[in-house]
Motif scaffolding. Structure first.
Motif, PDB file in Angstrom:
ATOM      1  N   CYS A 154       5.499 -19.593   5.515  1.00  0.00           N
ATOM      2  CA  CYS A 154       4.001 -19.399   5.056  1.00  0.00           C
ATOM      3  C   CYS A 154       4.072 -18.863   4.440  1.00  0.00           C
ATOM      4  CB  CYS A 154       2.608 -19.414   6.216  1.00  0.00           C
ATOM      5  SG  CYS A 154       2.648 -20.977   7.533  1.00  0.00           S
ATOM      6  N   ALA A 155       4.454 -17.508   3.843  1.00  0.00           N
ATOM      7  CA  ALA A 155       4.625 -16.247   3.101  1.00  0.00           C
ATOM      8  C   ALA A 155       5.322 -16.773   2.190  1.00  0.00           C
ATOM      9  CB  ALA A 155       4.687 -15.109   3.775  1.00  0.00           C
ATOM     10  N   THR A 156       6.202 -17.248   2.776  1.00  0.00           N
ATOM     11  CA  THR A 156       7.268 -17.739   1.447  1.00  0.00           C
ATOM     12  C   THR A 156       6.850 -18.293   1.084  1.00  0.00           C
ATOM     13  OG1 THR A 156       9.431 -16.288   3.048  1.00  0.00           O
ATOM     14  CG2 THR A 156       9.457 -17.955   1.179  1.00  0.00           C
ATOM     15  N   LEU A 157       6.339 -19.605   1.131  1.00  0.00           N
ATOM     16  CA  LEU A 157       6.232 -20.927   0.204  1.00  0.00           C
ATOM     17  C   LEU A 157       5.178 -20.195  -0.510  1.00  0.00           C
ATOM     18  CD1 LEU A 157       5.689 -23.544   2.774  1.00  0.00           C
ATOM     19  CD2 LEU A 157       7.986 -23.459   1.191  1.00  0.00           C
ATOM     20  N   ALA A 166      -1.538 -12.063   3.061  1.00  0.00           N
ATOM     21  CA  ALA A 166      -1.980 -11.331   3.671  1.00  0.00           C
ATOM     22  C   ALA A 166      -3.078 -12.030   5.147  1.00  0.00           C
ATOM     23  CB  ALA A 166      -3.232 -10.580   3.921  1.00  0.00           C
ATOM     24  N   GLU A 167      -3.760 -12.561   4.665  1.00  0.00           N
ATOM     25  CA  GLU A 167      -4.499 -13.067   5.885  1.00  0.00           C
ATOM     26  C   GLU A 167      -3.666 -14.813   6.885  1.00  0.00           C
ATOM     27  OE1 GLU A 167      -8.540 -13.469   3.635  1.00  0.00           O
ATOM     28  OE2 GLU A 167      -7.092 -15.613   3.804  1.00  0.00           O
ATOM     29  N   VAL A 168      -1.961 -14.955   6.810  1.00  0.00           N
ATOM     30  CA  VAL A 168      -1.635 -15.304   7.763  1.00  0.00           C
ATOM     31  C   VAL A 168      -0.636 -14.312   8.282  1.00  0.00           C
ATOM     32  CG1 VAL A 168      -1.564 -18.123   6.679  1.00  0.00           C
ATOM     33  CG2 VAL A 168       0.166 -16.363   6.447  1.00  0.00           C
ATOM     34  N   SER A 185       4.467  -8.557   0.616  1.00  0.00           N
ATOM     35  CA  SER A 185       5.487  -7.864  -0.678  1.00  0.00           C
ATOM     36  C   SER A 185       5.582  -8.478  -1.149  1.00  0.00           C
ATOM     37  CB  SER A 185       6.550  -6.696  -0.204  1.00  0.00           C
ATOM     38  OG  SER A 185       7.437  -7.591   1.068  1.00  0.00           O
ATOM     39  N   PHE A 186       6.013  -9.693  -0.743  1.00  0.00           N
ATOM     40  CA  PHE A 186       6.837 -11.039  -0.746  1.00  0.00           C
ATOM     41  C   PHE A 186       6.185 -11.237  -2.359  1.00  0.00           C
ATOM     42  CE2 PHE A 186       8.877 -13.968   2.984  1.00  0.00           C
ATOM     43  CZ  PHE A 186       9.426 -12.120   3.754  1.00  0.00           C
ATOM     44  N   PRO A 187       5.080 -11.480  -2.850  1.00  0.00           N
ATOM     45  CA  PRO A 187       4.426 -12.299  -4.060  1.00  0.00           C
ATOM     46  C   PRO A 187       5.227 -11.436  -4.859  1.00  0.00           C
ATOM     47  CG  PRO A 187       2.655 -11.806  -2.496  1.00  0.00           C
ATOM     48  CD  PRO A 187       4.054 -11.442  -1.865  1.00  0.00           C
ATOM     49  N   ASP A 188       5.412  -9.813  -5.149  1.00  0.00           N
ATOM     50  CA  ASP A 188       6.354  -8.950  -5.895  1.00  0.00           C
ATOM     51  C   ASP A 188       7.809  -9.940  -5.831  1.00  0.00           C
ATOM     52  OD1 ASP A 188       5.362  -6.910  -7.751  1.00  0.00           O
ATOM     53  OD2 ASP A 188       7.136  -5.650  -6.927  1.00  0.00           O
TER      54      ASP A 188
END
Length: 521
Positions: A32-35, A145-147, A158-161
């Protein structure tokens, strides 16, 4: 027999001292964070591709330095609109569909830029691209952050960056790949290829769940419980996270899986700005100060100028060939990507504060050294080889320093410290400030370099980095290992005023918002 018993006792004692096993990373939360974070590729790709495409846009459309600055930086101003709208949109239609909207808007912008016949049409396309970037920058860190489970929140948020840097690298590669094509075709393909990540984002979101915190805010407790069970490290953590979110959202603990009508300010978003700036508790004031300062210093140290204008900087350092400048720029992209991956691995191990201070320390040294080298080159009639080599080296060290701390931690930290009721619009506020400073920096770099020299510009950026280090050392507390709902307790370093009986009342920003405390930051 006695020997065997002694050996067994020794083995048992040794096992007693074995450290507890760390929980395995939750694969569903990771997916989820990756997508969600892939949305950030949109910003990174635009930054990277424009740094090289502008060389050919200038030649094809015959634009001035001022027009170059405008076309490079205007997307940040357009992103303000997207970020401002995204805060309310994500509270209204949810985090998931806001990500879809970001990808769709950027798709339109990429198509328009790819078919631009002139400068005015190119600016029209950048308007849509900027709106999409604004939506993406706000929603990706909030959803992630929420998942994220508490055990790996720093790693995942930190994945978005990571994807911003990946997008920058892809933009640089696109520059080099299409640079040999005819002038009128090459730069248009560089910009038009941006449709590919936007399509992948929209398709990927279809398999993502909605944020459990947004579901609770809408009263969908059963749906929130099911999502939390998938993204938490254990059933107990899922139950605790649900209880904490319900408490923060003002939902009674007795409410279970039925659909509840949540009639409060969190649902409508009303009262958020008043609570942040007018009736804020000491803890909230400290949080807002931290968010504003981190976004301000992240951009005002001028790293976007290094990325956007790296071909120009390398030209000043003595690299004159287009191909060599683009290759050197690709080295910048690889350096950023490698060091952001290093930061991602160590965020949960070392914490946010040590990496942030280390990052700004590296920026201070790199920017002042780069400024000195460029000044020496600018005042020399002959090529100064050592200064040229050191200039290129310090460009790489500055982006490396930025990527291990200032880049990713700003998004991680500012998303996790904001309370649930303020998170969406507070994050949007941070993005608006971030893009405003970035627009000022990117739209003034060439003019600033002419006014105070390119070396003087980097002396200015280095001085701002030095001020930022001092400010963060004083103001920023560590947040590693805390749940999102516990975060406020880390802020508002204040002492409660003594009660008449000589005791003190422990501050509680959720329940005792009207109490007065002495703020000590």
């Amino acid at each position: 027999m006695a020997v065997n018993l002694q050996a067994a006792e020794k083995t048992a004692k040794l096992e007693d001292f074995d450290p507890p096993m760390k929980p395995k990373r939750n694969k569903f939360a990771l997916a989820c964070a990756t997508l969600a974070s892939m949305t950030s590729i949109l910003l990174g790709y635009d930054i990277g591709v424009m740094s090289g495409a502008i060389i050919y846009i200038r030649r094809d459309l015959h634009i001035t330095d001022v027009q170059v600055e405008v076309v490079m930086g205007i997307i940040n101003l357009y992103a303000l609109i997207g970020s401002f709208l995204a805060g309310r949109t994500s509270d209204w239609i949810g985090r998931r569909y806001t990500i879809v909207l970001a990808g769709a808007i950027f798709f339109v912008g990429a198509v328009l830029m790819g078919f631009s016949p002139n400068y005015a049409f190119l600016m029209f396309g950048r308007f849509f691209a900027g709106i999409g970037v604004g939506y993406a920058m706000m929603i990706a860190p909030v959803y992630t952050a929420e998942v994220s489970p508490n055990s790996s929140r720093g790693f995942l948020t930190s994945f978005p960056d990571v994807f911003i840097n990946s997008g920058v690298l892809l933009g640089y590669i696109s520059n080099f790949a299409f640079s040999k094509l005819p002038l009128r075709l090459g730069w248009r393909l560089m910009l038009g290829v941006g449709v590919v990540p936007s399509v992948l984002i929209v398709l990927g979101v279809l398999i993502m769940p909605e944020s459990p915190r947004w579901l609770v805010m809408r009263g969908r407790l059963g749906d929130a419980r099911r999502v939390l069970q998938k993204i938490s490290d254990s059933e107990q953590e899922a139950q605790q996270r649900l209880a904490d979110i319900k408490s923060a959202a003002g939902i009674p603990e007795s409410c279970n899986d039925e659909l509840v009508e949540v009639i409060n300010k969190q649902k409508s978003g009303k009262g958020v700005w008043k609570e942040m700036f007018i009736t804020a508790t000491p803890a909230v004031r400290h949080i807002i100060l931290a968010v504003i300062s981190m976004h301000f210093f992240q951009q005002s140290v001028g790293l976007d100028s290094v990325i956007l204008y790296s071909p120009t900087i390398f030209e000043k350092a003595g690299i004159t060939s287009d191909s060599q400048r683009l290759l050197a720029t690709m080295a910048v992209g690889f350096t950023k990507t490698i060091f952001i991956l290093v930061a991602t691995c160590f965020l949960d191990q070392f914490g946010r504060r040590p990496l942030l201070l280390t990052s700004f320390g590296g920026l201070i040294v790199s920017l002042f050294t780069l400024a000195t080298c460029l000044t020496v080159i600018g005042h020399s009639d002959q090529k100064v080889k050592w200064a040229s080599i050191l200039s290129i080296t310090t460009v790489l060290s500055s982006v490396a320093s930025f990527s291990i701390g200032a880049g990713p931690i700003t998004w991680v930290y500012c998303t996790e410290v904001l309370p649930l009721r303020l998170r969406a619009q507070g994050a949007a506020m941070g993005v608006v400030l971030n893009r405003s400073i970035c627009a000022i920096i990117s739209m003034t770099f060439l003019s600033l370099s002419k006014a105070i020299t390119i070396g003087g510009s980097f002396f200015l950026y280095g001085s701002i980095a030095f001020i930022g280090w001092i400010f963060f050392f004083i103001v920023i507390p560590e947040t590693r290992g805390k749940t999102l709902e516990e975060m406020e307790a880390s802020f508002g370093s204040f002492r409660a005023k003594p009660k008449p009986n000589g005791g003190t009342k422990a501050p509680n920003s959720e329940k005792d918002g009207n109490n007065k405390y002495d703020l000590k930051i």
